[in-house]
Design a protein around this motif. Structure first.
Motif, PDB file in Angstrom:
ATOM      1  N   LEU A 164       0.838  -1.209   0.000  1.00 32.01           N
ATOM      2  CA  LEU A 164       0.000   0.000   0.000  1.00 32.01           C
ATOM      3  C   LEU A 164       0.867   1.251   0.000  1.00 32.01           C
ATOM      4  O   LEU A 164       0.438   2.309  -0.450  1.00 32.01           O
ATOM      5  N   THR A 165       2.084   1.126   0.541  1.00 32.52           N
ATOM      6  CA  THR A 165       2.967   2.291   0.677  1.00 32.52           C
ATOM      7  C   THR A 165       4.357   1.927   0.167  1.00 32.52           C
ATOM      8  O   THR A 165       4.703   0.761   0.037  1.00 32.52           O
ATOM      9  N   ALA A 166       5.150   2.966  -0.057  1.00 29.53           N
ATOM     10  CA  ALA A 166       6.506   2.759  -0.564  1.00 29.53           C
ATOM     11  C   ALA A 166       7.329   1.976   0.453  1.00 29.53           C
ATOM     12  O   ALA A 166       7.187   2.162   1.657  1.00 29.53           O
ATOM     13  N   ARG A 167       8.217   1.120  -0.046  1.00 30.19           N
ATOM     14  CA  ARG A 167       8.973   0.242   0.830  1.00 30.19           C
ATOM     15  C   ARG A 167       9.844   1.029   1.808  1.00 30.19           C
ATOM     16  O   ARG A 167       9.996   0.656   2.959  1.00 30.19           O
ATOM     17  N   GLN A 168      10.436   2.118   1.350  1.00 32.91           N
ATOM     18  CA  GLN A 168      11.343   2.888   2.203  1.00 32.91           C
ATOM     19  C   GLN A 168      10.695   4.176   2.707  1.00 32.91           C
ATOM     20  O   GLN A 168      11.384   5.029   3.245  1.00 32.91           O
ATOM     21  N   GLY A 169       9.401   4.333   2.498  1.00 30.61           N
ATOM     22  CA  GLY A 169       8.751   5.584   2.855  1.00 30.61           C
ATOM     23  C   GLY A 169       8.623   5.771   4.360  1.00 30.61           C
ATOM     24  O   GLY A 169       8.604   4.817   5.120  1.00 30.61           O
ATOM     25  N   ASP A 170       8.557   7.044   4.791  1.00 28.15           N
ATOM     26  CA  ASP A 170       8.389   7.313   6.213  1.00 28.15           C
ATOM     27  C   ASP A 170       6.899   7.396   6.549  1.00 28.15           C
ATOM     28  O   ASP A 170       6.028   7.249   5.681  1.00 28.15           O
ATOM     29  N   ALA A 171       6.620   7.652   7.845  1.00 28.71           N
ATOM     30  CA  ALA A 171       5.228   7.638   8.302  1.00 28.71           C
ATOM     31  C   ALA A 171       4.403   8.740   7.651  1.00 28.71           C
ATOM     32  O   ALA A 171       3.210   8.554   7.384  1.00 28.71           O
ATOM     33  N   ALA A 172       5.038   9.896   7.399  1.00 30.72           N
ATOM     34  CA  ALA A 172       4.289  11.001   6.785  1.00 30.72           C
ATOM     35  C   ALA A 172       3.832  10.617   5.384  1.00 30.72           C
ATOM     36  O   ALA A 172       2.687  10.868   4.990  1.00 30.72           O
ATOM     37  N   HIS A 173       4.739   9.996   4.611  1.00 31.78           N
ATOM     38  CA  HIS A 173       4.362   9.554   3.265  1.00 31.78           C
ATOM     39  C   HIS A 173       3.309   8.452   3.340  1.00 31.78           C
ATOM     40  O   HIS A 173       2.377   8.413   2.545  1.00 31.78           O
ATOM     41  N   ALA A 174       3.478   7.532   4.298  1.00 25.74           N
ATOM     42  CA  ALA A 174       2.520   6.438   4.438  1.00 25.74           C
ATOM     43  C   ALA A 174       1.128   6.983   4.734  1.00 25.74           C
ATOM     44  O   ALA A 174       0.130   6.493   4.191  1.00 25.74           O
ATOM     45  N   HIS A 175       1.061   7.993   5.588  1.00 26.43           N
ATOM     46  CA  HIS A 175      -0.226   8.632   5.892  1.00 26.43           C
ATOM     47  C   HIS A 175      -0.892   9.119   4.602  1.00 26.43           C
ATOM     48  O   HIS A 175      -2.065   8.827   4.344  1.00 26.43           O
ATOM     49  N   ASP A 176      -0.131   9.835   3.780  1.00 23.56           N
ATOM     50  CA  ASP A 176      -0.695  10.395   2.557  1.00 23.56           C
ATOM     51  C   ASP A 176      -1.072   9.302   1.559  1.00 23.56           C
ATOM     52  O   ASP A 176      -2.111   9.382   0.885  1.00 23.56           O
ATOM     53  N   GLU A 177      -0.225   8.265   1.468  1.00 21.22           N
ATOM     54  CA  GLU A 177      -0.490   7.198   0.497  1.00 21.22           C
ATOM     55  C   GLU A 177      -1.747   6.409   0.869  1.00 21.22           C
ATOM     56  O   GLU A 177      -2.551   6.055   0.000  1.00 21.22           O
ATOM     57  N   ILE A 178      -1.925   6.127   2.155  1.00 18.72           N
ATOM     58  CA  ILE A 178      -3.124   5.386   2.571  1.00 18.72           C
ATOM     59  C   ILE A 178      -4.366   6.250   2.378  1.00 18.72           C
ATOM     60  O   ILE A 178      -5.410   5.770   1.912  1.00 18.72           O
ATOM     61  N   LEU A 179      -4.250   7.537   2.690  1.00 20.78           N
ATOM     62  CA  LEU A 179      -5.404   8.424   2.488  1.00 20.78           C
ATOM     63  C   LEU A 179      -5.787   8.497   1.016  1.00 20.78           C
ATOM     64  O   LEU A 179      -6.979   8.561   0.674  1.00 20.78           O
ATOM     65  N   ASP A 180      -4.787   8.475   0.140  1.00 24.97           N
ATOM     66  CA  ASP A 180      -5.087   8.511  -1.296  1.00 24.97           C
ATOM     67  C   ASP A 180      -5.880   7.282  -1.737  1.00 24.97           C
ATOM     68  O   ASP A 180      -6.665   7.342  -2.689  1.00 24.97           O
ATOM     69  N   LEU A 181      -5.657   6.154  -1.072  1.00 27.13           N
ATOM     70  CA  LEU A 181      -6.350   4.909  -1.434  1.00 27.13           C
ATOM     71  C   LEU A 181      -7.730   4.801  -0.782  1.00 27.13           C
ATOM     72  O   LEU A 181      -8.560   3.996  -1.210  1.00 27.13           O
ATOM     73  N   ALA A 182      -7.965   5.588   0.259  1.00 26.43           N
ATOM     74  CA  ALA A 182      -9.236   5.489   0.994  1.00 26.43           C
ATOM     75  C   ALA A 182     -10.380   6.074   0.164  1.00 26.43           C
ATOM     76  O   ALA A 182     -10.215   7.109  -0.474  1.00 26.43           O
ATOM     77  N   PRO A 183     -11.518   5.393   0.140  1.00 23.70           N
ATOM     78  CA  PRO A 183     -12.679   5.942  -0.589  1.00 23.70           C
ATOM     79  C   PRO A 183     -13.038   7.334  -0.063  1.00 23.70           C
ATOM     80  O   PRO A 183     -12.918   7.601   1.135  1.00 23.70           O
ATOM     81  N   ASP A 184     -13.500   8.192  -0.966  1.00 22.12           N
ATOM     82  CA  ASP A 184     -13.873   9.553  -0.572  1.00 22.12           C
ATOM     83  C   ASP A 184     -14.960   9.542   0.495  1.00 22.12           C
ATOM     84  O   ASP A 184     -15.048  10.458   1.314  1.00 22.12           O
TER      85      ASP A 184
END
Ligand code: SF4
Length: 250
Positions: A164-184
């Motif tokens: 769901l998130t980049a392998r080396q990404g930090d928590a801030a990026h993970a937050h944004d990436e998961i939110l992007d995948l969440a239904p509106d």
């Protein structure tokens, strides 16, 4: 009922599969935003039960958080020990309280409910000791109930392994990436439930050292990013070089 899961990025299906294992997750009680922020700072790199116990002791010692802003760091450290980095957090918390009062003219964070989430996150992360995890917890898990995703170490690990998130990404990026995948249509409550489900999954099945992939409700679609075959428990069971190779690992 069989729940089909074709892609791990299908968050409603991830939610439904984990809900089938752990049950629906609903918040019985939400802290006010300032209390939740203090609780989240205490919880950085600290087990939940230790952080909650420290929070309860801190609340008893300083029933009015304003008094925490005037407290000596040594006194605060005695109350919150043994949380991780107790000395550091004991210095940060009084400053954090004073900074909120200075910036807002009062010790309140309710105004954040009216700010865009990314701006509210940025505002909080300018406070001492507040990273993406504590900021998102304040916005999402408190009475603010905002559309933020709390990405702690467990959620970050599960999200990374699921791809769901980049392998080396930090928590801030993970937050944004998961939110992007969440239904509106998902609100703060839905994201809080996903956080609790992924955390429970990371604490029990998708653990740091020994993920139990053979027992996992998400295994059909999970690419297992970064998980070695040894960790999955398959190669170890049948590797001929091992002395007990004939005995499948449980
Ligand atoms: S299949 Fe394994 S790596 Fe993937 S979520 Fe499940 S336990 Fe974690």
């Amino acid at each position: 009922m069989l729940i089909r899961l074709a892609l791990p990025s299908d968050l409603p299906q991830v939610r439904d599969r984990l809900r089938a294992v752990f049950g629906p997750q609903r918040a019985d009680h939400r802290l006010d935003p300032v209390s939740q922020l203090i609780r989240a700072v205490l919880g950085v790199r600290t087990y939940d039960e230790v952080a909650w116990a420290a929070f309860i002791r801190l609340r008893a010692a300083y029933p009015n958080w304003t008094a925490l802003g005037e407290a000596e760091a040594d006194a605060v450290e005695q109350v919150i020990d043994p949380v991780t980095f107790a000395d550091q957090k004991a210095r940060q918390l009084p400053v954090l309280v004073r900074m909120i009062r200075l910036k807002r003219g009062d010790l309140e964070l309710d105004f954040l409910a009216h700010e865009p989430v990314d701006e509210a996150m940025a505002w909080l992360m300018r406070l001492p000791g507040v990273g993406p995890h504590a900021a998102a917890a304040t916005l999402n898990l408190s009475t603010l109930d905002q559309r933020a995703m709390v990405v702690d170490a467990h959620v970050n690990r599960v999200a990374r392994r699921l791809g769901l998130t980049a392998r080396q990404g930090d928590a801030a990026h993970a937050h944004d990436e998961i939110l992007d995948l969440a239904p509106d249509a998902w609100d703060g409550e839905a994201l809080a439930e996903l956080h609790h489900l992924m955390k429970a999954h990371g604490q029990s099945i998708c653990s740091h050292l020994d993920p139990a992939c053979t027992l996992c409700a998400l295994r059909e679609a999970c690419p297992r990013v970064g998980v070695t075959r040894d960790q999955e428990g398959e190669v170890v069971a049948f590797a001929p070089s091992l002395p007990d190779a004939s005995q499948p690992r449980v």
